[in-house]
Design a protein around this motif. Structure first.
Motif, PDB file in Angstrom:
ATOM      1  N   LEU A 387       0.832  -1.188   0.000  1.00 19.91           N
ATOM      2  CA  LEU A 387       0.000   0.000   0.000  1.00 19.91           C
ATOM      3  C   LEU A 387       0.874   1.247   0.000  1.00 19.91           C
ATOM      4  CD1 LEU A 387      -2.828  -1.131   2.440  1.00 19.91           C
ATOM      5  CD2 LEU A 387      -2.973  -0.813  -0.028  1.00 19.91           C
ATOM      6  N   ARG A 389       3.850   1.578  -1.341  1.00 19.59           N
ATOM      7  CA  ARG A 389       4.314   1.765  -2.715  1.00 19.59           C
ATOM      8  C   ARG A 389       3.248   2.449  -3.542  1.00 19.59           C
ATOM      9  NH1 ARG A 389       8.082  -2.035  -4.800  1.00 19.59           N
ATOM     10  NH2 ARG A 389       9.848  -2.103  -3.358  1.00 19.59           N
ATOM     11  N   LEU A 390       2.014   1.976  -3.382  1.00 18.24           N
ATOM     12  CA  LEU A 390       0.918   2.539  -4.154  1.00 18.24           C
ATOM     13  C   LEU A 390       0.785   4.027  -3.863  1.00 18.24           C
ATOM     14  CD1 LEU A 390      -2.002  -0.030  -4.201  1.00 18.24           C
ATOM     15  CD2 LEU A 390      -0.748   0.898  -6.121  1.00 18.24           C
ATOM     16  N   ALA A 394       1.635   7.183  -6.508  1.00 16.27           N
ATOM     17  CA  ALA A 394       0.220   7.432  -6.731  1.00 16.27           C
ATOM     18  C   ALA A 394      -0.082   7.827  -8.170  1.00 16.27           C
ATOM     19  CB  ALA A 394      -0.260   8.533  -5.768  1.00 16.27           C
ATOM     20  N   ALA A 397       1.954   5.086 -11.131  1.00 16.51           N
ATOM     21  CA  ALA A 397       1.624   3.653 -11.302  1.00 16.51           C
ATOM     22  C   ALA A 397       0.532   3.444 -12.330  1.00 16.51           C
ATOM     23  CB  ALA A 397       1.143   3.091  -9.960  1.00 16.51           C
ATOM     24  N   GLU A 401       0.112  -2.179 -12.441  1.00 14.85           N
ATOM     25  CA  GLU A 401       0.905  -2.193 -11.214  1.00 14.85           C
ATOM     26  C   GLU A 401       0.020  -2.058  -9.983  1.00 14.85           C
ATOM     27  OE1 GLU A 401       3.992   0.783 -11.056  1.00 14.85           O
ATOM     28  OE2 GLU A 401       4.707   0.028  -9.102  1.00 14.85           O
ATOM     29  N   VAL A 402      -0.974  -1.146 -10.148  1.00 14.54           N
ATOM     30  CA  VAL A 402      -1.902  -0.956  -9.021  1.00 14.54           C
ATOM     31  C   VAL A 402      -2.595  -2.280  -8.684  1.00 14.54           C
ATOM     32  CG1 VAL A 402      -4.062   0.186  -8.311  1.00 14.54           C
ATOM     33  CG2 VAL A 402      -2.268   1.507  -9.445  1.00 14.54           C
ATOM     34  N   ARG A 405      -0.214  -4.710  -6.978  1.00 15.32           N
ATOM     35  CA  ARG A 405       0.121  -4.414  -5.580  1.00 15.32           C
ATOM     36  C   ARG A 405      -1.108  -4.604  -4.665  1.00 15.32           C
ATOM     37  NH1 ARG A 405       5.181  -3.314  -5.388  1.00 15.32           N
ATOM     38  NH2 ARG A 405       6.229  -2.033  -6.991  1.00 15.32           N
ATOM     39  N   ALA A 406      -2.274  -4.210  -5.219  1.00 19.56           N
ATOM     40  CA  ALA A 406      -3.499  -4.361  -4.441  1.00 19.56           C
ATOM     41  C   ALA A 406      -3.765  -5.843  -4.181  1.00 19.56           C
ATOM     42  CB  ALA A 406      -4.692  -3.733  -5.178  1.00 19.56           C
TER      43      ALA A 406
END
Lengths: 588, 158
Positions: A387, A389-390, A394, A397, A401-402, A405-406
């Motif tokens: 989170l 990284r996200l 912001a 990404a 990628e979002v 990571r999610a």
């Protein structure tokens, strides 16, 4: 001063009487024997007859000679008559007769006549006229001699007879006195006998009364009483005994006890009787006594005692008491006590359970806290970093990628959720809140689903499923799936990277086995025993995610369904075997 | 055995003149219920019969003597005597009745010798009825003693 005991005094008189009796009897016997033998010997002398015969013979010789002188007789007749006379003289000269002649003082005269007879014998050979007269003259002294001899003989014999009769009379008189003595002694003996008889009769009566009284006591006793002789044969069997054993006295008396009833043939009782006959008392409590095979037994107390008289042990006596009531009471007591104990044990166990649950709840919370600190940190860190990284990227990404990571964050969170579910399952199991359904389910199909899911999670894993026979088990599908999933996941997690996992289903009659094996370092020997306990993790699990409750839950769930999980270790392989019951024909 | 000599005796009796058997003088006559009513014996005839020896004491002598003679029952059987009583008569006419049972019950002999010497007529001879007195207590009785007939001359069977 010492006094003779009474019985000894009473014996003195009869003893004396017997001695006197015997003495007098012997005395009179000797006397009478003497008289008898005297009579036998003396009666044989009859000298008067001898003298008479001799006188007669002498006269006949003289007469024959005279007749010969007249020519009326032959010389042979003279010879015969002379021989007869000579025979008489010879008789008088022989043994007893000669002694008698001497006694009456005619011995010398007889000798002279004997000589004369020897001289005249040849005259008969040639009897001329003058010789016959000479012969007659020579024979002349014979008849007067024998007449005189007869006279003296008569007097001598009567003297003898008188003397002998006098002796006999004296002997008989002493014998009569002895007989009177014998009579008196006999009278004393008879009197003693009568007294002794009266005493004995009196004693017998007393004894009989005592015996009758004892008999009455025995017969009316509520206790069973039996007696045996030295050989073990029954001599007494009272009414109470007959009632208890169920055998009448006429069946029992005279037979060995072990033949009368099986009760007495039991080894312990038989030994007891033998001990009593050897002089020891014996006592048995609450022995079962079966009157018939089907009846409920009586329970009796048996006491055995030796019976003695002055010579030693003559038998044994048994007293039997019906203690069935006491036995029933004791059994009821024992039952009550057992029930009470059971109740207490049950209560104690319930309390223990409650306590244990209480403790496991506390443990759960404590473990949960520890686990959270230990196990939750990593996934939380993973989710947090994804989170972060996200947030940091912001604007930069891209959608891919979002999403990635999610998804990572979500996986981590999903893992946390599973962790919580597992922990709660374990708690539910422990507190007994979980139950299982039973239905037919095909484990092969279930395993294929699990393999699909596992491939999604770990695409590299190779899972081979083999089946033999029927693959249907009787179980709760949800639980079975959970257990299998856990075991397969464990095999994947702890297996050597890239090595295959084998899952083998096999049908073993009433159980279905599922062996899940991997190749890898395996589980240390020291840990095997504890691997199924709650909150235990092997040393090989360091650095790998897990709750430490998977195997515990798995085994508990398997056992709830009538199955089990076991750990088998081969050469370089680790195998967990899940066994579950197979449906019987009747199961729907 | 007895039958054989009894048969022999019968031959003698048949061949000899009646009432005078043998060559010597008759010393014993048996009359009454016997073969032919009367039989006479001389000493040789008696010697031909089975010889019996008996040792006994007597009431008229001292000591024990050995008597030789013939059994009375053999003698009577030889002449087929049939009767209950034997009247024995001596040379001096002494007579006594003897029950035949005596000869059955006891070995009574007619002795012709004492201690190996023939009995002399001037003594107890030529024949003497002898009872086995020492062998039977019952015979030591005055009522048996008068049956010891010496100078025996005649037996009459009734």
């Amino acid at each position: 001063m010492t006094r003779l005991p009474r019985p000894a005094i009473r014996l003195v008189l009869p003893f004396l009487a017997v001695v006197i009796f015997a003495g007098l009897l012997a005395f009179s016997l000797v006397r009478m024997t003497r008289v008898e033998s005297d009579m036998r010997v003396d009666a044989e002398q009859n000298m008067l007859w001898v003298m008479h015969q001799a006188a007669s013979a002498a006269r006949r010789v003289t007469e024959t000679t005279l007749r010969a002188e007249l020519g009326e007789a032959e010389p042979a007749e003279i010879a015969l008559r002379l021989d007869i006379l000579r025979s008489r003289v010879a008789l008088l000269n022989a043994g007893p007769q000669r002694r008698f002649v001497e006694r009456i003082g005619l011995g010398k005269e007889l000798d002279r006549l004997t000589d004369t007879l020897a001289e005249i014998a040849p005259m008969v050979e040639d009897p001329g006229d003058g010789r016959l007269a000479e012969l007659r003259a020579a024979l002349a002294p014979f008849p007067p001699f024998f007449a005189r001899a007869a006279n003296k003989t008569m007097i001598a014999e009567w003297d003898d007879l008188g003397a002998r009769l006098g002796t006999y009379r004296a002997e008989l008189q002493t014998t009569i006195v002895a007989l009177i003595g014998i009579l008196a002694a006999g009278g004393v003996l008879a009197a003693t006998l009568v007294v002794a008889l009266r005493d004995s009769r009196h004693r017998n009566r007393m004894l009989r009364q005592a015996r009758d009284f004892s008999g009455l006591l025995i017969a009316s006793s509520g206790e069973g009483i039996a007696a045996v002789d030295r050989t073990g044969r029954c001599t007494l069997w009272n009414g109470a005994m007959a009632d208890m054993v169920g055998r009448p006295a006429e069946h029992a008396v005279g037979r060995p006890l072990n033949e009368v009833s099986g009760f007495f043939a039991v080894t312990a009782i038989r030994d007891g009787i033998a001990r009593a006959l050897a002089g020891e008392n014996a006592r048995f409590r609450l022995q079962p006594l079966f009157r018939n095979q089907d009846d409920t037994p009586l329970h009796v107390d048996l006491r055995l005692f030796p019976m003695r008289d002055e010579t030693g042990i003559v038998g044994a006596i048994a007293f039997m008491h019906d203690a069935s009531d006491r036995h029933a009471a004791e059994r009821k007591d024992a039952e009550n006590r057992a029930r009470l104990e059971q109740l207490v044990a049950e209560r104690t166990r319930k309390l223990d359970d409650a306590l244990r649950r209480e403790r496991s709840a506390a443990d759960l919370y404590r473990n949960f806290a520890a686990m959270i600190s230990h196990q939750f940190r990593t996934p939380l860190a993973v989710a947090d970093s994804a989170l972060q990284r996200l947030i940091r990227r912001a604007g930069r990404a891209d959608t891919r990628e979002v999403g990635e990571r999610a998804a990572r964050a979500r996986d981590a969170i999903a893992g946390l959720t599973r962790l919580v579910d597992s922990t709660l399952d374990a708690a539910r199991i422990e507190t007994g809140q979980m139950d299982a359904r039973r239905e037919r389910c095909d484990l092969a199909a279930m395993l294929h689903d699990i393999r699909e899911q596992q491939r999604a999670a770990a695409p590299d894993a190779q899972i081979e499923i083999t089946t033999s026979g029927d693959t249907v088990a009787l179980c709760d599908p949800a639980h079975a799936e959970q257990v299998l999933k856990n075991l397969v996941a464990n095999a994947v997690t702890y297996g050597a990277p890239g090595s295959p996992i084998t899952v083998a289903l096999s049908d073993h009659g009433d159980t279905l086995r599922c062996d899940i094996s991997n190749i890898g370092p395996g589980i240390a020997d020291a840990e095997r025993a504890r691997i199924f306990e709650r909150n235990v993790r092997g040393t090989n699990s360091v650095g790998k995610p897990g709750t430490g409750v998977g195997l515990f839950i798995g085994r508990t769930l398997a056992r709830m369904q009538g199955g089990d999980i076991a750990l088998l270790t081969g050469d370089g392989t680790t195998t967990f075997r899940l066994s579950l019951p197979r449906p019987t024909e009747a199961t729907p | 055995m007895r039958n054989r000599w009894a048969a022999g005796l019968a031959v003698i009796l048949l061949t000899a003149p009646h009432g005078a058997a043998g060559d010597g003088d008759a010393i014993l006559r048996i009359t009454g219920n016997v073969t032919g009513g009367a039989v006479a014996f001389d000493l040789d005839d008696l010697h031909d019969l089975p010889r019996v020896t008996l040792e006994t004491s007597t009431v008229v002598t001292d000591g024990i003597h050995r008597f030789t003679g013939v059994l009375m029952r053999d003698l009577l059987a030889g002449v087929e005597a049939d009767g209950d009583t034997v009247t024995a008569t001596a040379l001096n006419d002494y007579a006594v009745d003897i029950p035949v049972a005596d000869f059955r019950d006891y070995d009574v002999i007619v002795a012709y010798a004492m201690d190996g010497t023939p009995l002399d007529r001037a003594d107890k001879g030529p024949l003497w009825i002898v009872y086995p007195r020492d062998d039977h207590t019952a015979l030591q009785d005055i009522r048996y003693d008068y049956r010891w007939v010496w100078q025996l001359a005649r037996l009459d069977i009734r």
